[in-house]
Design a protein around this motif. Sequence first.
Motif, PDB file in Angstrom:
ATOM      1  N   UNK A   1     -29.188  46.256  21.223  1.00 53.84           N
ATOM      2  CA  UNK A   1     -28.140  45.069  21.299  1.00 53.84           C
ATOM      3  C   UNK A   1     -26.995  45.175  20.426  1.00 53.84           C
ATOM      4  N   UNK A   2     -27.204  45.626  19.438  1.00 51.38           N
ATOM      5  CA  UNK A   2     -26.502  45.677  18.165  1.00 51.38           C
ATOM      6  C   UNK A   2     -25.166  46.542  17.888  1.00 51.38           C
TER       7      UNK A   2
ATOM      8  N   UNK B   1     -24.865  43.200  10.914  1.00 53.23           N
ATOM      9  CA  UNK B   1     -24.552  42.228  11.716  1.00 53.23           C
ATOM     10  C   UNK B   1     -25.585  41.556  12.758  1.00 53.23           C
ATOM     11  N   UNK B   2     -26.681  41.753  12.020  1.00 51.20           N
ATOM     12  CA  UNK B   2     -27.759  41.408  12.719  1.00 51.20           C
ATOM     13  C   UNK B   2     -28.290  39.774  12.611  1.00 51.20           C
ATOM     14  N   UNK B   3     -27.181  38.871  12.175  1.00 45.95           N
ATOM     15  CA  UNK B   3     -27.406  37.497  12.261  1.00 45.95           C
ATOM     16  C   UNK B   3     -28.459  37.103  11.332  1.00 45.95           C
TER      17      UNK B   3
ATOM     18  N   UNK C   1     -27.472  36.951   8.016  1.00 47.09           N
ATOM     19  CA  UNK C   1     -26.676  36.185   6.886  1.00 47.09           C
ATOM     20  C   UNK C   1     -26.268  34.963   7.423  1.00 47.09           C
TER      21      UNK C   1
ATOM     22  N   UNK D   1     -16.876  27.757  14.981  1.00 43.96           N
ATOM     23  CA  UNK D   1     -18.301  27.695  14.713  1.00 43.96           C
ATOM     24  C   UNK D   1     -18.927  26.295  14.846  1.00 43.96           C
ATOM     25  N   UNK D   2     -19.877  26.337  15.372  1.00 45.88           N
ATOM     26  CA  UNK D   2     -20.575  25.071  15.891  1.00 45.88           C
ATOM     27  C   UNK D   2     -20.976  24.493  14.384  1.00 45.88           C
TER      28      UNK D   2
ATOM     29  N   UNK E   1     -25.268  24.815  11.649  1.00 41.39           N
ATOM     30  CA  UNK E   1     -25.472  25.971  12.262  1.00 41.39           C
ATOM     31  C   UNK E   1     -26.959  26.080  12.755  1.00 41.39           C
ATOM     32  N   UNK E   2     -27.292  26.772  13.576  1.00 40.46           N
ATOM     33  CA  UNK E   2     -28.787  26.897  14.078  1.00 40.46           C
ATOM     34  C   UNK E   2     -29.163  28.330  14.358  1.00 40.46           C
ATOM     35  N   UNK E   3     -30.054  28.851  13.702  1.00 43.90           N
ATOM     36  CA  UNK E   3     -30.463  30.044  13.951  1.00 43.90           C
ATOM     37  C   UNK E   3     -30.939  30.286  15.317  1.00 43.90           C
ATOM     38  N   UNK E   4     -30.856  31.479  15.934  1.00 42.74           N
ATOM     39  CA  UNK E   4     -31.426  31.504  17.302  1.00 42.74           C
ATOM     40  C   UNK E   4     -32.972  31.817  17.313  1.00 42.74           C
TER      41      UNK E   4
END
Lengths: 88, 347
Positions: free
Chosen positions: B202-203, B304-306, B308, B340-341, B344-347
């Motif tokens: 899904x990337x 872009x895999x989240x 960073x 951006x919220x 930040x919260x990592x998923x």
Amino acid sequence: MTCQELTDFIMAYLDRELDDETRRSFERHMAVCPSCVAFVRSYEQTVRLGKQAFDCPPDQPAERHAPEDLVKAIIEATKGAMTPHHHN
Amino acid sequence: MTRPKSDPAIMYPRARGPRPAFVHRRVTSRLDRHRRPAQYSEGLADVSAILVGSGDRRRRSRRATMSPTELNERTAPSRADPIGVPSPDDSSAFDAPEFLDRLRSADRAISGPAFEALVREAMPRMLAVARKFLPEENDACDAVQDAFLSAYKALASFAGDSRLTTWLHRITVNACLMKLRTRKRRPEVKIDDLMPRFDPTGHHEKLPAFWNEPPSAGIEHGEMMKSVRSCIQRLPDDFREVVIMRDIEGIDTATTASLLAISESAVKTRLHRARLALRTMMDEHTSKSGALMTDDRIGGDRRGRGASSSPPRGASPEVMDSPLAAPGESPRTPRTGVRFPEGRTNQ
């Protein structure tokens, strides 16, 4: 939410049509995914450029005057068409 | 005439019996080159009736039902001339009841000059609209002519609850859609080929780049706009017409759905896919020319895999300016800006 799933939601997000849970998930992904930030931003730019693409300067002569031959063709054609009648 | 079930409502809602055909005569050879006889229904009772499509060899007819939407309102002061024909730069006077009465007059000595004045006033804008749908000039002229003839025949049914120019705009869009359905089909790219691609997880397969803000004026701006128009024209018709109606002409979703005889959700889906396809084309185009692209594709091994936590170049860690935001609008306006919220919260 994956990048692929986020892509499906971009328009609904920009239109503020996402439910709260999906919106939060969208924003959580955006907070940590530079690729999707770039993608969404270019999506927005695409929309904006599309809107601008057909803008013409207001003083552009071609946009201000009706082509005379087309005017005459239309006027001529209406002579063979049904005449508008009052309905009142 | 039997109506096929697959074509619900070849909608001539108030017509009874066989649909009459009207083949109008055209007088200029230039305009005759690529045209077919157009059909119109007669005896139309209201505005929506003249927006009924015919001659759709592919799949559908369409009907506009709508409550009028004000499009591109003009606010020029009213200044009618002594014989009641507004001056060319005075579009609001065309909405005056007296002018409408002249237009509808059975006396051609009265209605003729009024209609000609309307044609001269409205045609430039109608042609501009038609050219967006129909890049071939002859096709655009055909559509405008068809639109004026449809309008002429339906003037009596114009209720006056929208501006005359708004009404004409809607008729013009419909005439363009009909022309698109009847003209020779052009080879089209497949929309699926222009969708963003993702790997099995899904990337993004191809890492998106930030685009520079395009030049706002000058030759470079003109070239940019030309390339954007070219990209739009390359879209398959089903998607191009939705982009033009929604994003460029500003027609709302409900009206677009009605004109195209599709659901509102289908309009949204098509619009989103059309925008994605446009983005792909513009991305490819500008990566060759360098017109928009920065050389800073996200990532390298981040892909872009989240992974960073550092903000990408060009975006604030807290808020990203929206390129769609109006000048002076706060970048925090949630309507279009991607925010951006906080925290930040990592998923």
